[in-house]
Write an enzyme that holds these catalytic residues in place. Structure first.
Site, PDB file in Angstrom:
ATOM      1  N   GLU A  93       4.103   0.461   9.871  1.00  0.00           N
ATOM      2  CA  GLU A  93       3.851  -0.372   8.992  1.00  0.00           C
ATOM      3  C   GLU A  93       4.621   0.093   7.258  1.00  0.00           C
ATOM      4  OE1 GLU A  93       0.820  -3.292   8.582  1.00  0.00           O
ATOM      5  OE2 GLU A  93       2.430  -4.785   6.983  1.00  0.00           O
ATOM      6  N   ARG A 114       0.963 -12.788  -2.184  1.00  0.00           N
ATOM      7  CA  ARG A 114       0.698 -12.597  -0.378  1.00  0.00           C
ATOM      8  C   ARG A 114      -0.353 -13.757  -0.321  1.00  0.00           C
ATOM      9  NH1 ARG A 114      -1.873  -7.377   2.027  1.00  0.00           N
ATOM     10  NH2 ARG A 114      -0.773  -7.254   3.048  1.00  0.00           N
ATOM     11  N   GLU A 123      -1.913   1.150  -1.870  1.00  0.00           N
ATOM     12  CA  GLU A 123      -3.046   1.207  -0.432  1.00  0.00           C
ATOM     13  C   GLU A 123      -2.823   2.626   0.314  1.00  0.00           C
ATOM     14  OE1 GLU A 123      -2.608  -2.480   1.894  1.00  0.00           O
ATOM     15  OE2 GLU A 123      -1.558  -3.502   0.700  1.00  0.00           O
ATOM     16  N   ASP A 134       6.475  -5.805   6.248  1.00  0.00           N
ATOM     17  CA  ASP A 134       6.363  -7.044   5.718  1.00  0.00           C
ATOM     18  C   ASP A 134       6.344  -7.055   4.246  1.00  0.00           C
ATOM     19  OD1 ASP A 134       3.905  -7.764   3.656  1.00  0.00           O
ATOM     20  OD2 ASP A 134       2.313  -6.950   5.140  1.00  0.00           O
ATOM     21  N   HIS A 150       4.362  -6.002   0.826  1.00  0.00           N
ATOM     22  CA  HIS A 150       5.055  -4.248   1.294  1.00  0.00           C
ATOM     23  C   HIS A 150       6.265  -4.544   0.195  1.00  0.00           C
ATOM     24  CE1 HIS A 150       0.959  -3.995   2.511  1.00  0.00           C
ATOM     25  NE2 HIS A 150       0.877  -4.267   3.041  1.00  0.00           N
ATOM     26  N   GLU A 161       0.730 -12.949   7.484  1.00  0.00           N
ATOM     27  CA  GLU A 161      -0.959 -12.247   7.021  1.00  0.00           C
ATOM     28  C   GLU A 161      -1.045 -12.090   5.396  1.00  0.00           C
ATOM     29  OE1 GLU A 161      -2.032  -7.612   7.658  1.00  0.00           O
ATOM     30  OE2 GLU A 161       0.240  -7.914   6.285  1.00  0.00           O
ATOM     31  N   HIS A 187       5.831  -9.367   9.398  1.00  0.00           N
ATOM     32  CA  HIS A 187       5.128  -9.651   8.615  1.00  0.00           C
ATOM     33  C   HIS A 187       5.281 -10.761   7.243  1.00  0.00           C
ATOM     34  CE1 HIS A 187       1.215  -7.169   9.003  1.00  0.00           C
ATOM     35  NE2 HIS A 187       1.265  -8.410  10.811  1.00  0.00           N
TER      36      HIS A 187
HETATM   37  C1  LER Z   1      -1.888  -3.702   4.826  1.00  0.00           C
HETATM   38  O1  LER Z   1      -2.120  -4.267   3.576  1.00  0.00           O
HETATM   39  C2  LER Z   1      -1.107  -4.949   5.250  1.00  0.00           C
HETATM   40  O2  LER Z   1      -0.458  -5.033   5.340  1.00  0.00           O
HETATM   41  C3  LER Z   1      -1.721  -4.711   7.217  1.00  0.00           C
HETATM   42  O3  LER Z   1      -0.341  -5.455   8.375  1.00  0.00           O
HETATM   43  C4  LER Z   1      -1.685  -2.838   7.513  1.00  0.00           C
HETATM   44  O4  LER Z   1      -2.563  -3.141   8.676  1.00  0.00           O
HETATM   45 MN    MN Z   2       1.088  -6.635   6.727  1.00  0.00          MN
END
Ligand code: LER
Ligand code: MN
Length: 273
Positions: A152, A217, A158, A185, A188, A246, A211
């Site tokens: 990912e 978020r 991060e 994700d 991100h 998430e 994700h």
């Molecule tokens: C962390 O920001 C994240 O997106 C998780 O999926 C990573 O372990």
């Molecule tokens: Mn994630």
């Protein structure tokens, strides 16, 4: 042709990570079932704490699939990292990932390589840290052939290791294992990718898991990401796996589940194709 499925990430109530549901497992599963989700992604510290037969029965009784196993708490709580300068920590990390793989492969789900890759630490250059990640990934992919690993890209705040889809695709190439996929994700990507849909098209068949979170978020629908366009791009590349929420649970878990469902479910109906 199948369609994408919806899941939510659930972590233990004591988890030190905010973008997850932190409720007792059975209560979370029962809510997911009531809201019509297809699966649950479990964020765990020690995967050996879950007996396979018990997990299978639990999932079956709530009519949910295991969407993926998330490993990042092992970095946050224990400092386990594939790129640690300490070989003992790296060994423990590989062992832990193989324990995850053992559980995941029984449920045909993937093991997430997110925060557990670590970040470059004092005394190790970014390049050497990346080498350590490639080494660790090569080892777990070789040792657990019947498991799937999901790399990912994470935003720059991060980690400094692998922030973009391009960087992650290069790592996939270097590792050269057919059981290593990308996990995209949207939270991100919204920070790091120029045009998220283009990155999705570029990642194409290498996408193994997704994700979903909105720009802030929070749950999809509570920010300004265009999920219609994102899901359109995922459809274009033939993605048929999970969209796993998430997200930060605000203002309430019910509001989150409702927003995920209301925002994404209509976009998944195959009639929209
Ligand atoms: C962390 O920001 C994240 O997106 C998780 O999926 C990573 O372990
Ligand atoms: Mn994630």
């Amino acid at each position: 042709m199948g369609s994408m499925k919806l899941a939510v990430v659930v972590a233990p109530p004591t988890a030190a990570f905010e973008a997850v549901v932190r409720e007792p497992l059975l209560e979370a599963l029962s809510l997911l079932r009531d809201y019509g989700f297809n699966g649950v992604e479990l964020s765990l510290l020690d995967p050996r704490s879950l007996k396979k037969t018990e997990l299978a029965e639990m999932l079956e009784s709530y009519s949910l699939e295991l969407a993926a196993l998330s490993t990042g708490l092992n970095y946050i709580h224990y400092g386990l990292s594939l790129s640690s300068p300490d070989p003992v920590v790296r060994r423990k990390t590989v062992t832990r990932l193989l324990e995850f793989a053992d559980l995941a492969s029984d449920f045909d789900s993937g093991v997430i390589i997110g925060l557990i890759r670590g970040r470059s630490e004092r005394g190790v250059s970014r390049d050497s840290a990346i080498r350590l990640v490639v080494e660790g990934l090569s080892e777990v992919c070789r040792s657990a052939r019947d498991a799937r690993f999901l790399l990912e890209p994470l935003n720059r705040y991060e980690t400094d290791l692998i922030n973009t889809v391009d960087e992650a695709l290069n790592i996939l190439e270097e590792v050269g294992a057919d059981n290593l996929y990308l996990l995209l994700d949207t939270f991100h990507m919204n920070i790091e990718e120029a045009i998220m849909e283009d990155s999705i098209r570029k990642a194409g068949r290498r996408i193994g898991h997704v994700h979903v979170a909105d720009s802030n978020r929070l749950a999809p629908g509570m920010g300004h990401i265009d999920f219609k366009s994102i899901i359109g791009a995922l459809r274009e590349v033939g993605y048929e796996g999970f969209l796993s929420a998430e997200v930060i649970v605000k203002p309430s878990l019910e509001a989150v589940l409702d927003s995920v469902k209301r925002t994404l479910k209509p976009l998944l109906a195959s009639s929209l194709k």
